[in-house]
Design a protein around this motif. Structure first.
Motif, PDB file in Angstrom:
ATOM      1  N   ASN A 136       1.051  -1.005  -0.705  1.00  0.00           N
ATOM      2  CA  ASN A 136      -0.188   0.446   0.087  1.00  0.00           C
ATOM      3  C   ASN A 136       0.849   1.313  -0.174  1.00  0.00           C
ATOM      4  N   ASN A 137       0.326   1.953  -1.645  1.00  0.00           N
ATOM      5  CA  ASN A 137       1.482   2.941  -0.889  1.00  0.00           C
ATOM      6  C   ASN A 137      -0.103   4.035  -1.347  1.00  0.00           C
ATOM      7  N   VAL A 138       0.507   5.563   0.230  1.00  0.00           N
ATOM      8  CA  VAL A 138      -0.495   6.032   0.088  1.00  0.00           C
ATOM      9  C   VAL A 138      -0.512   7.410  -0.371  1.00  0.00           C
ATOM     10  N   PHE A 139      -1.267   8.273  -1.298  1.00  0.00           N
ATOM     11  CA  PHE A 139      -1.019   9.723  -2.039  1.00  0.00           C
ATOM     12  C   PHE A 139      -1.905  10.495  -1.710  1.00  0.00           C
ATOM     13  N   PRO A 140      -1.137  10.991  -0.237  1.00  0.00           N
ATOM     14  CA  PRO A 140      -2.071  11.948   0.577  1.00  0.00           C
ATOM     15  C   PRO A 140      -2.747  13.649  -0.513  1.00  0.00           C
ATOM     16  N   ILE A 141      -3.685  13.247  -0.491  1.00  0.00           N
ATOM     17  CA  ILE A 141      -4.836  14.558  -1.087  1.00  0.00           C
ATOM     18  C   ILE A 141      -4.419  15.199  -0.744  1.00  0.00           C
ATOM     19  N   THR A 142      -3.541  16.004   0.214  1.00  0.00           N
ATOM     20  CA  THR A 142      -4.082  17.701   0.815  1.00  0.00           C
ATOM     21  C   THR A 142      -2.633  17.984   0.074  1.00  0.00           C
ATOM     22  N   VAL A 143      -1.902  17.031  -0.593  1.00  0.00           N
ATOM     23  CA  VAL A 143      -0.759  17.789  -1.474  1.00  0.00           C
ATOM     24  C   VAL A 143      -0.996  17.822  -2.528  1.00  0.00           C
ATOM     25  N   THR A 144      -0.302  19.155  -3.198  1.00  0.00           N
ATOM     26  CA  THR A 144      -0.615  19.196  -4.239  1.00  0.00           C
ATOM     27  C   THR A 144       0.703  19.343  -4.937  1.00  0.00           C
ATOM     28  N   LEU A 145       2.327  18.938  -5.613  1.00  0.00           N
ATOM     29  CA  LEU A 145       2.827  19.530  -6.477  1.00  0.00           C
ATOM     30  C   LEU A 145       2.895  19.004  -7.711  1.00  0.00           C
ATOM     31  N   TYR A 175       2.475  12.180  -5.395  1.00  0.00           N
ATOM     32  CA  TYR A 175       4.044  12.140  -4.250  1.00  0.00           C
ATOM     33  C   TYR A 175       3.330  10.860  -2.731  1.00  0.00           C
ATOM     34  N   HIS A 176       3.645   9.965  -3.069  1.00  0.00           N
ATOM     35  CA  HIS A 176       3.455   9.504  -1.914  1.00  0.00           C
ATOM     36  C   HIS A 176       4.137   8.969  -0.333  1.00  0.00           C
ATOM     37  N   GLU A 177       3.728   8.925   0.928  1.00  0.00           N
ATOM     38  CA  GLU A 177       4.307   8.470   1.829  1.00  0.00           C
ATOM     39  C   GLU A 177       5.548   7.486   1.926  1.00  0.00           C
ATOM     40  N   PRO A 178       6.850   7.826   2.586  1.00  0.00           N
ATOM     41  CA  PRO A 178       7.177   6.679   2.531  1.00  0.00           C
ATOM     42  C   PRO A 178       6.700   5.872   3.147  1.00  0.00           C
ATOM     43  N   ILE A 179       7.027   4.383   2.799  1.00  0.00           N
ATOM     44  CA  ILE A 179       6.823   3.091   3.078  1.00  0.00           C
ATOM     45  C   ILE A 179       6.518   2.366   4.894  1.00  0.00           C
ATOM     46  N   ILE A 180       6.445   2.233   5.382  1.00  0.00           N
ATOM     47  CA  ILE A 180       6.781   1.836   7.100  1.00  0.00           C
ATOM     48  C   ILE A 180       5.387   0.552   7.032  1.00  0.00           C
ATOM     49  N   SER A 181       5.808  -0.281   8.310  1.00  0.00           N
ATOM     50  CA  SER A 181       5.216  -1.347   8.402  1.00  0.00           C
ATOM     51  C   SER A 181       3.834  -1.321   8.714  1.00  0.00           C
ATOM     52  N   GLU A 182       2.951   0.096   8.778  1.00  0.00           N
ATOM     53  CA  GLU A 182       1.773  -0.351   9.601  1.00  0.00           C
ATOM     54  C   GLU A 182       0.887  -0.171   7.968  1.00  0.00           C
ATOM     55  N   THR A 183       1.258   0.844   6.978  1.00  0.00           N
ATOM     56  CA  THR A 183       0.913   0.275   5.644  1.00  0.00           C
ATOM     57  C   THR A 183       1.077  -0.590   5.015  1.00  0.00           C
ATOM     58  N   HIS A 184       2.503  -0.673   5.268  1.00  0.00           N
ATOM     59  CA  HIS A 184       2.887  -1.768   4.060  1.00  0.00           C
ATOM     60  C   HIS A 184       2.642  -3.574   4.387  1.00  0.00           C
ATOM     61  N   TYR A 185       2.245  -3.806   5.758  1.00  0.00           N
ATOM     62  CA  TYR A 185       1.744  -4.880   6.121  1.00  0.00           C
ATOM     63  C   TYR A 185      -0.040  -5.201   6.655  1.00  0.00           C
ATOM     64  N   SER A 186      -0.427  -3.492   6.974  1.00  0.00           N
ATOM     65  CA  SER A 186      -1.390  -4.132   7.539  1.00  0.00           C
ATOM     66  C   SER A 186      -2.805  -3.375   6.429  1.00  0.00           C
TER      67      SER A 186
END
Length: 280
Positions: A136-145, A175-186
């Motif tokens: 899971n790669n999260v692309f936050p909708i609060t950021v537009t670059l 732009y996505h958030e760095p991968i952390i264990s929560e988003t990767h595994y859960s």
């Protein structure tokens, strides 16, 4: 689908899924806006979408949160797990593969362009009749670059009609958030041979014939365009990923056609790629 109003992202997702080679999308619907219903009717008439009325809330106190303290009720999180179980068993002998994921999620291959090309690669590498788990790669909708300097700049005047449609533009959030264990595994989602499944759950399976395998992110990964998960991050900590842009020349005219035919909007013009607009 519960109180759903994100029309733009819905249409973009449906059109992306068709580009990826998906034959049918099944929506478990409790409630939605009139604009959303018009889109569902449009795709239903095309034979691409099937809507399953999911009216558990008429009979039960349905929790709106994934934890009891977030929303106590008689059944977990809008009845999501029963919907997934129904989907797997309903289409078990109609579909070679079933993907179980949300409206704001897209599983994108990295070296090929469609699931039709991807799935034989996964079978060869991880084995057939398994479930394939995608990071899971999260692309936050609060950021537009804007894209980095090495990437093409956005064309001027692209898709002005999209601003009149409610919802999120996935091409504006690259732009996505760095991968952390929560988003990767859960928070991963899966594509699976439904005939090998015993018990699905929100993320992955609780029981299956041959288990699950993690898919290497360089083969395919999930793009999740949503509210931020790591809310403490500043924009400079996000990571650019322009893979979606490789689909934009086909995606944008298809999206415009849907809006023209379903909403009769006036002069939605987009003849080139749609990229993220420059930051304000």
């Amino acid at each position: 689908m519960f109180d759903f109003t994100n029309v733009l992202q819905l249409v973009q997702s449906f059109e992306m899924l068709q580009l990826l080679g998906v034959n049918r999308v099944v929506v478990y619907k409790t409630s939605s806006s009139p604009e959303t219903q018009r889109i569902l009717d449009y795709y239903t008439n095309k034979g691409f979408v099937e809507v399953i009325p999911w009216s558990l809330s008429r009979f039960l106190n349905v929790s709106r949160g994934w934890l009891p303290e977030h929303g106590p009720g008689d059944i977990h999180y809008l009845g999501q797990i029963p919907a997934l179980s129904d989907c797997v068993y309903r289409y078990m002998y109609q579909s070679r593969y079933v993907a179980l994921h949300d409206m704001d999620e897209l599983i994108l291959p990295q070296s090929v362009n469609s699931w039709s090309e991807l799935l034989p690669l996964l079978e060869n590498r991880y084995g057939a009749d398994k479930c394939y788990m995608f990071e899971n790669n999260v692309f936050p909708i609060t950021v537009t670059l804007r894209p980095p300097n090495s990437q093409p700049l956005p064309p001027q005047g692209c898709c002005p009609g999209w601003h009149n449609v409610s919802g999120v533009n996935i091409l504006a959030h690259l732009y996505h958030e760095p991968i952390i264990s929560e988003t990767h595994y859960s928070n991963f989602k899966i594509i699976v041979n439904p005939r090998a499944v015993f018990i699905p759950t929100v993320h992955g399976l609780r029981g299956s014939q041959k288990g699950c395998s993690w898919v290497d992110r360089n083969i395919a990964r999930m793009y999740h365009t949503r509210a931020p998960r790591q809310t403490q991050l500043t924009p400079d900590k996000l990571i650019y990923d322009g893979r979606l842009l490789s689909y934009s020349t086909r995606l944008t005219p298809n999206v415009n056609t849907v809006f023209t035919e379903s909403f009769k909007t006036q002069e939605i013009l987009c003849f080139e790629n749609c990229f993220a607009p420059p930051a304000e």
